[in-house]
Design a protein around this motif. Structure first.
Motif, short mmCIF file in Angstrom:
data_model
loop_
_atom_site.label_atom_id
_atom_site.label_comp_id
_atom_site.label_asym_id
_atom_site.label_seq_id
_atom_site.Cartn_x
_atom_site.Cartn_y
_atom_site.Cartn_z
N LYS A 4 0.89 -1.11 -0.09
CA LYS A 4 -0.09 0.07 0.05
C LYS A 4 1.06 1.07 -0.20
CE LYS A 4 -1.97 -1.88 3.42
NZ LYS A 4 -2.75 -1.87 4.96
N ARG A 5 0.48 2.20 -0.97
CA ARG A 5 1.38 3.35 -1.02
C ARG A 5 0.51 4.60 -0.90
NH1 ARG A 5 6.96 2.57 -3.18
NH2 ARG A 5 7.28 0.40 -3.35
N TYR A 6 0.81 5.54 -0.34
CA TYR A 6 -0.01 6.74 -0.07
C TYR A 6 1.00 8.10 -0.70
CZ TYR A 6 -2.85 4.30 3.06
OH TYR A 6 -3.66 3.42 3.78
N LEU A 7 0.09 9.02 -1.22
CA LEU A 7 0.66 10.27 -1.61
C LEU A 7 0.45 11.17 -0.43
CD1 LEU A 7 0.13 10.88 -5.51
CD2 LEU A 7 2.35 10.26 -4.13
N CYS A 8 1.23 12.12 -0.09
CA CYS A 8 0.87 13.26 0.88
C CYS A 8 1.53 14.37 0.41
CB CYS A 8 1.10 12.44 2.37
SG CYS A 8 2.84 12.51 2.64
N ILE A 9 1.21 15.67 0.90
CA ILE A 9 1.66 16.85 0.85
C ILE A 9 2.22 17.18 2.24
CG2 ILE A 9 1.55 19.29 0.38
CD1 ILE A 9 -0.11 18.77 -1.98
N VAL A 10 3.42 17.50 2.33
CA VAL A 10 3.95 17.95 3.70
C VAL A 10 4.61 19.27 3.81
CG1 VAL A 10 4.31 15.51 4.20
CG2 VAL A 10 6.21 17.03 3.45
N LEU B 217 0.52 26.78 10.33
CA LEU B 217 1.47 26.18 9.21
C LEU B 217 0.22 26.04 8.09
CD1 LEU B 217 3.81 23.41 10.38
CD2 LEU B 217 4.49 25.58 9.12
N ASN B 218 -0.87 25.49 8.59
CA ASN B 218 -2.01 25.36 7.62
C ASN B 218 -2.85 26.74 7.13
OD1 ASN B 218 -1.52 22.61 7.70
ND2 ASN B 218 -2.64 22.18 9.58
N ARG B 219 -2.95 27.46 8.11
CA ARG B 219 -3.79 28.41 7.78
C ARG B 219 -3.46 29.46 6.45
NH1 ARG B 219 -2.86 31.29 12.18
NH2 ARG B 219 -4.56 30.10 13.47
N PRO B 220 -2.39 29.71 6.08
CA PRO B 220 -2.16 30.33 4.75
C PRO B 220 -2.89 29.40 3.63
CG PRO B 220 -0.22 30.35 6.26
CD PRO B 220 -0.97 29.35 7.00
N TYR B 221 -2.75 28.17 3.68
CA TYR B 221 -3.23 27.41 2.68
C TYR B 221 -4.62 27.20 2.56
CZ TYR B 221 1.66 26.78 2.14
OH TYR B 221 3.04 26.70 2.31
N GLY B 222 -5.35 27.52 3.52
CA GLY B 222 -6.94 27.32 3.92
C GLY B 222 -7.36 25.82 3.93
N GLU B 223 -6.53 25.00 4.43
CA GLU B 223 -6.87 23.46 4.36
C GLU B 223 -7.10 23.12 5.85
OE1 GLU B 223 -7.16 21.99 1.72
OE2 GLU B 223 -5.78 23.21 0.09
N SER B 224 -8.20 22.28 5.91
CA SER B 224 -8.40 21.98 7.13
C SER B 224 -8.48 20.40 7.47
CB SER B 224 -9.89 22.40 7.62
OG SER B 224 -10.77 22.11 6.67
N SER B 225 -8.28 19.62 6.41
CA SER B 225 -7.93 18.28 6.68
C SER B 225 -6.73 17.87 5.85
CB SER B 225 -9.42 17.41 5.88
OG SER B 225 -9.35 17.81 4.47
N GLN B 226 -6.25 16.49 6.37
CA GLN B 226 -4.77 16.11 5.85
C GLN B 226 -4.99 15.89 4.30
OE1 GLN B 226 -6.73 14.69 8.09
NE2 GLN B 226 -6.97 12.50 7.61
N ALA B 227 -3.71 16.38 3.74
CA ALA B 227 -3.57 16.06 2.19
C ALA B 227 -2.87 14.53 2.19
CB ALA B 227 -2.66 17.06 1.53
N LEU B 228 -3.97 13.64 2.19
CA LEU B 228 -3.09 12.20 2.17
C LEU B 228 -4.15 11.34 1.49
CD1 LEU B 228 -1.32 10.14 3.66
CD2 LEU B 228 -2.65 9.91 5.47
#
Length: 322
Positions: free
Chosen positions: A177-183, A270-281
């Motif tokens: 199992k392989r995952y992509l994520c943005i960190v 860290l997340n606020r500038p991007y407006g993301e509220s759930s993990q990029a996974l």
């Protein structure tokens, strides 16, 4: 007390797997506790979670009523008019679905019964592939789970035989199992292996990492590889060598690179500038690598399935091609 009698269709599976379906509100930690306290018995005797059920076995549950008040998924599929299932692959034994972020795989403590498994069952029922009114009919079930806000490939077994085989293969780690994520940031080094011990905290709904084994902790191993970097973000591929709760999220945060949008193991700052509220996974690739006899599923050996249309990759790394 509630009792369940094991039929031929349910025989052969582990006790803990049966309980996951029969009592979805009972967490793994509480199940093991009640097994130790003899509040879960088989044929009137104390048993282990790994016990293989036999036809005719009687399971006795001395549990509080609250464990049986969770939303019942058993009939939830009947109320679904238009199933929402993104099918990656399907044959007579299995169905691979591309779960979208925001959808739960099973009913959870929020009471959300609009689940992936309910939609899969509705699809199979409406297509005629599954006849739930047949008393001997197997109920399609999921072989793996991913978090509500994580997307990706989930395996559903359409037959009891497939469920038993895949449960064994997952246990033996014969599925890659392989995952992509943005960190946030850039992992140092660009690729590597993160290995430590992970302990789940049921009350806080999160995990803690430890360099040495502590009570309740399990080995956790993740191999990662940086695919691209742009600005303050990096696109990373992770391979799960063990399958622990929140493993990738906790591991990437432990090397100073929490996932974009992850407020549990990262920070809102860290997340606020991007407006993301759930993990990029995203669980984007599944490969069957059987090293032992796979019985009726032997034809799947070395087959690989990949999701390429992943929203967060297109948004933050538009030129990247999987």
């Amino acid at each position: 007390m509630k009792e369940y009698y094991i039929t031929k269709n349910d025989s052969g599976q582990r006790l803990n797997k049966f309980l996951e379906k029969a009592v979805p509100r009972l967490t793994g930690g509480m199940m093991h506790k009640y097994l130790r306290l003899k509040r879960i018995k088989v044929n009137g005797r104390r048993t282990e979670a790994a016990y293989r059920l036999l036809e005719g076995d009687k399971i006795q549950l001395y549990l509080n009523d609250e464990y049986f008040e969770a939303p019942q998924e058993k009939e939830a599929f009947r109320s679904i008019v238009q199933p929402r299932v993104r099918i990656v692959y399907e044959d007579v034994h299995i169905l691979l679905a591309d779960k979208q972020p925001g959808m739960v795989v099973h009913a959870d403590e929020r009471g959300d019964a609009n689940t992936l498994i309910a939609h899969i069952q509705a699809y199979l029922y409406q297509s005629g592939a599954w006849q739930p009114n047949d008393a001997a009919s197997f109920t399609p079930a999921l072989c793996n789970r991913i978090d509500r806000n994580t997307g990706g490939i989930v395996i559903a077994a359409k037959t009891a035989e497939a469920l038993r085989i895949l449960n064994d293969k997952i246990k033996e780690r014969e599925l890659e199992k392989r995952y992509l994520c943005i960190v946030h940031g850039r992992p140092q080094p660009d690729e590597g292996l993160i290995e430590n011990y992970l302990r789940r905290d049921e009350k806080r709904k999160r995990v803690t990492l430890h360099k040495t084994r502590v009570p309740g902790a399990k080995t956790a191993r993740t191999r990662y590889r940086t695919l691209a970097s742009a600005g303050r973000l990096s696109l990373v591929e992770c391979e799960l060598l063990t399958g622990r709760t929140h493993q990738i999220r906790a591991h990437m945060a432990s090397i100073g690179c929490p996932l974009l949008g992850d407020g549990k193991y990262g920070t809102n700052e860290l997340n606020r500038p991007y407006g993301e509220s759930s993990q990029a996974l995203y669980a984007y690739r599944l490969t069957f690598r059987f090293t032992k006899d796979a019985g009726a599923l032997a034809y799947l050996n070395e087959k690989s399935f990949t999701m390429r249309d992943i929203p967060f990759v297109k948004k933050y790394f538009p030129g990247f091609v999987l």
